[in-house]
Design an enzyme around this catalytic site. Sequence first.
Site, PDB file in Angstrom:
ATOM      1  N   LYS A  97      -7.495  -5.949  -7.258  1.00  0.00           N
ATOM      2  CA  LYS A  97      -6.606  -5.838  -8.197  1.00  0.00           C
ATOM      3  C   LYS A  97      -5.328  -7.182  -7.516  1.00  0.00           C
ATOM      4  O   LYS A  97      -4.910  -7.788  -8.979  1.00  0.00           O
ATOM      5  CB  LYS A  97      -5.532  -4.295  -7.440  1.00  0.00           C
ATOM      6  CG  LYS A  97      -6.532  -3.257  -8.054  1.00  0.00           C
ATOM      7  CD  LYS A  97      -4.955  -1.890  -7.389  1.00  0.00           C
ATOM      8  CE  LYS A  97      -4.530  -2.339  -6.070  1.00  0.00           C
ATOM      9  NZ  LYS A  97      -5.419  -1.510  -4.986  1.00  0.00           N
ATOM     10  N   CYS A 181       7.153   7.769  -1.012  1.00  0.00           N
ATOM     11  CA  CYS A 181       5.921   7.162  -0.110  1.00  0.00           C
ATOM     12  C   CYS A 181       6.120   7.377   1.039  1.00  0.00           C
ATOM     13  O   CYS A 181       5.848   7.378   2.208  1.00  0.00           O
ATOM     14  CB  CYS A 181       5.427   6.188  -0.847  1.00  0.00           C
ATOM     15  SG  CYS A 181       6.470   4.741  -1.576  1.00  0.00           S
ATOM     16  N   MET A 182       7.587   5.872   1.180  1.00  0.00           N
ATOM     17  CA  MET A 182       8.324   6.289   2.376  1.00  0.00           C
ATOM     18  C   MET A 182       9.230   6.627   3.207  1.00  0.00           C
ATOM     19  O   MET A 182       9.052   6.613   4.615  1.00  0.00           O
ATOM     20  CB  MET A 182       8.159   4.320   2.670  1.00  0.00           C
ATOM     21  CG  MET A 182       7.091   3.617   2.060  1.00  0.00           C
ATOM     22  SD  MET A 182       5.375   4.097   3.052  1.00  0.00           S
ATOM     23  CE  MET A 182       5.123   3.360   4.609  1.00  0.00           C
ATOM     24  N   MET A 353      -0.047   7.711   3.392  1.00  0.00           N
ATOM     25  CA  MET A 353       0.842   8.679   2.335  1.00  0.00           C
ATOM     26  C   MET A 353      -0.153  10.608   2.891  1.00  0.00           C
ATOM     27  O   MET A 353       0.687  11.391   2.883  1.00  0.00           O
ATOM     28  CB  MET A 353       0.406   9.186   0.943  1.00  0.00           C
ATOM     29  CG  MET A 353       0.821   7.324   0.121  1.00  0.00           C
ATOM     30  SD  MET A 353       2.307   8.116  -0.134  1.00  0.00           S
ATOM     31  CE  MET A 353       2.630   6.493   1.188  1.00  0.00           C
ATOM     32  N   GLY A 390       3.038   1.158   1.093  1.00  0.00           N
ATOM     33  CA  GLY A 390       2.630   1.562   0.393  1.00  0.00           C
ATOM     34  C   GLY A 390       2.916   0.339  -1.133  1.00  0.00           C
ATOM     35  O   GLY A 390       1.499  -0.257  -1.507  1.00  0.00           O
ATOM     36  N   GLN A 391       3.904   0.115  -1.528  1.00  0.00           N
ATOM     37  CA  GLN A 391       4.401  -0.549  -2.455  1.00  0.00           C
ATOM     38  C   GLN A 391       4.723  -2.360  -1.741  1.00  0.00           C
ATOM     39  O   GLN A 391       4.972  -2.012  -0.495  1.00  0.00           O
ATOM     40  CB  GLN A 391       5.870   0.158  -2.654  1.00  0.00           C
ATOM     41  CG  GLN A 391       5.251   1.168  -3.866  1.00  0.00           C
ATOM     42  CD  GLN A 391       6.677   1.767  -4.512  1.00  0.00           C
ATOM     43  OE1 GLN A 391       6.558   1.079  -5.524  1.00  0.00           O
ATOM     44  NE2 GLN A 391       7.133   2.806  -4.291  1.00  0.00           N
TER      45      GLN A 391
END
Lengths: 797, 205
Positions: A97, A181-182, A353, A390-391
């Site tokens: 990616k 997510c967090m 997650m 995650g982000q």
Amino acid sequence: MIRSKSRPRPKPDVPMQTNRRDFLKQAALAAASSVLAGTMVRPAHAAEGADGLVWQKAPCRFCGTGCGVMVGVKNGRVVAVQGDLESPVNRGLLCVKGYHAGVALYGKDRLTTPLIRKDGKLTPASWEEAIEAIAQHIFKDPPKFAFYGSGQWTIPEGYTVMKFMKGGLGNNHVDPNARLCMASAVVGMVTTYGVDEPSGCYDDLDTADTVILWGNNPAEMHPVLWSRIVDRRLKGQKVEIIDMGTRRTRSTEEADHYLEFIPQGDLAIANGICHALVKSGKLDRDWFTKHCNFRKGGDADGEAMTFEDYAKWLETYTPEFVQKFGGLRPAQLQLLVDRFADPNRKIVSLWCMGMNQHTRGTWINNLVYNVHFLSGKFGKPGSTAFSLTGQPSACGTCREVGTLGHALPGGRIVANEEHRKQCEELWNVPAGRLNPKPGHHAVALFDALQKGELTGAWVQVTNPAQSMPNLNGLTSKLNERFLVVSDVYPTVTTDQAAVVLPSAMWVEKNGMFGNSERRTQQWFKMVEPPGHARDDVWQVIAVARRLFELGHPGMKNKDGGFLFSFKDAEGRPVEIWKWDVFKATNVDKLLFDEYRPFTLMKKYALAPYDELVKSRGMRWPVVKNPEGVWKETARRFVEGEDPYVKPGSGVDFYWGKLKDGKALIWARPYEAPPEVPDEKFPFWLCTGRVLEHWHTGTMTRRVPQLHRAMPRAYVELNPGDAARLNIATGDKVKITSRRGELVLPAWINGRSTPARGAVFVPFFAEESLINLVTLEAHCPLSKEPDYKKCAVAVAKV
Amino acid sequence: MKSLRVMLSGAAALLAGWFLLCAADPPAGAPVPGTGGPRSFAQPIRPDPVGTNIMANRSFWGAPPVMPHGFAGDRDGHYCLECHARKNRIEKRQQAIAPVPHAEYTQCQQCHVKGTDRSGAVFRESAFVGLDFPGKGTRAHALAPPTIPHKTFMRDNCLSCHGPAGKQRIKSPHPFRSQCQQCHVPDATKNYDRPLPWNELKGEL
């Protein structure tokens, strides 16, 4: 062999980009104002190769690893991306990616003009029209407006919205997709050691003896960190990997042990390890006596507890209990216990997650710290409990800038009067401007929109009509509200919008991100956004300015001037709500310089902007040492590394709840999930991601290589279940829950294998909305929904 | 006369076929198919190890090539080294398989994804135009060894691309000489890894 005489050069279909007139105008403005014109400045480290190819650093656009990349620009376009050898995070390596992040800018359907829905159809409009429409809507009823933001917001983007909404309108309805997510990791850390963000760092991956995965799949989700661990073996180092999961994944292929557990059984397993350690006496008593207190209760406050009471409380979590509710056999549990009981073994626990998107996400986060605290495997190189983000900027933006309903920048909360006063002073707004009532969290925000209690919302850098759980229940009425969406491509959310704003993407603007290991990174704009697309920061400031002109008192600062007033070095106002001025100014630096003082109270202490420009990011707290050098911190709370640690304490949890420098070991029980398989819906459904695609696929699916490598969603079944149901790979399968249904092709013995009685579906495909099926049940403390567990029926179509 | 016509038309057909075949061989530097650029040639259904287009499997120069073949299961990347390990190059039917140029990385699949879909299918079209491959390295004179026109990071094994499995136009004419870098040195102006300090020296020594 016929040789062609000339090499055909492709004629690129170049979208509207820099033209000479714009460039000259920018240059003139830059010369005229003495504000640092950072937008086109090429820093000293940018490499110019032959034939006009310029390389500049940036953090990757995608995951929370925060790899350093070098972006190659030629003739005003991104033409290549390489790994940055200078970055300590990835040392030149990327994943598929990251390599293709530059390609993602050039999908032919990039949004290039504002759109307003007229007679049911999105029609092109001018920026003036769009800004006017938004300002007018907000002006009519400001408290009924919400802002839904993102862990992919840059730091200045999140900060601008915080100042606008909370410091301006006195409206706390600002929540990010990072809630999904967090949040559990955040509340886990806050309840355990009083403050957000990890103690450890990526360096711990280089020296750990054992790495334990608690329900995550880093081979696909944090690939460069995974390589960092696994490739050590080629250098002759022994690193043991224990994969605890509910399905076999690519990560399992590198693991020494795969421990399959029952969904939600992680609560039992963690307590089971603690019970066995206590029973055997193989604890680091010195460590936890010196650094921890015990606490009982299910909420955020709890009550004091003695070690003896805790030991007794643990007696429920026998190996038999763990087998029944956790799914591990006694020998498997003992494997884990033996590891933690070994005083010489360095252990890193990793999670993402699986533990956070959990109806008891806060509790399971607490419990993993318990295991590390009881065994003394914390605050030492190679030994830590490390929450993976995650982000790319859930840490840097959402958590540090506080873009959550209850929070304020720099670790503050709206409910705290002293915190509000500090923010009012730093923002130069009248006392009492800030609202003490927490705003809605994500699920509540969309629930309020669904019910019409909120009349409008502005969404930036995220796609809730695909990523929220229970889509029918939470997002089906968005088209009846005043929905503003800032994005780069059409999405299922823009499909419902009243106003769509075309946004600049990644290196089309200046930006800053903060990754999982507290590393704040900066980049400069490298190419022009296409068409009329403009920075998200400008969009918000333009609306704020229009509201100021309409007379909204919240848009005034204490001196009666505009909330977003800035002056250049000569003291002249810089009117950044005007696009020409904005483009010629390094607005990131203006905003960051204003934001940075907020970060000192909680000892986040971000580095100055210019230090971030010079470096490949710095891990906070960053404090100037006696020699005048800005020094980053690898491990927080550890003496000798963290400058805020009380000398002689060794490890100092200086934000500990009881103000005694200690963390809390919480007695959190096992609790079953709210929806479990039954006769009507006999399977577990787990949802998640794949290597090739980021989130809802709006960027990565437009990269042909990534699309072709993973073109569609599917449902994974266990081969035993598939055989029983007479399903083969490629067969159409219907998945049904109490909330919705979806038909997908089956993939058996492909990339991963679920446990018996469970299925897995990725959520990247907008034509296969698995979130029609999922449920919005969430952790009561963190408010984060559980995307990993609900009950479904599975049948061949 | 008729036989001449037949012969001529046969020859014409052959020649046409020959042209077509050559047209199927893209000149180096042609745009990569499916990235939105003009498609100028057909893709082979199975891997074409002696094809000449170094860019055929790459989105831009420096991108990790997509795999022109699949592999069983999609999960276990250990299979890659069965064919691509330095020692285990399998030579079948005169075709060699490129050994991995960066054996210090073991998670092949994190960068190399399946490229077996040659249909040109897209989710949405892309206008991306990738960096072209750099062409020949400069050389001091006609008989001098060309400089290396690309970075060497992740390309430690020259023979991966320049050995028997290499694309025809970059195949070394002397692969039996193993110490490539005793003659072929990097071109500092094309070193993308980092700016070399002497690029930034100012003033006289």
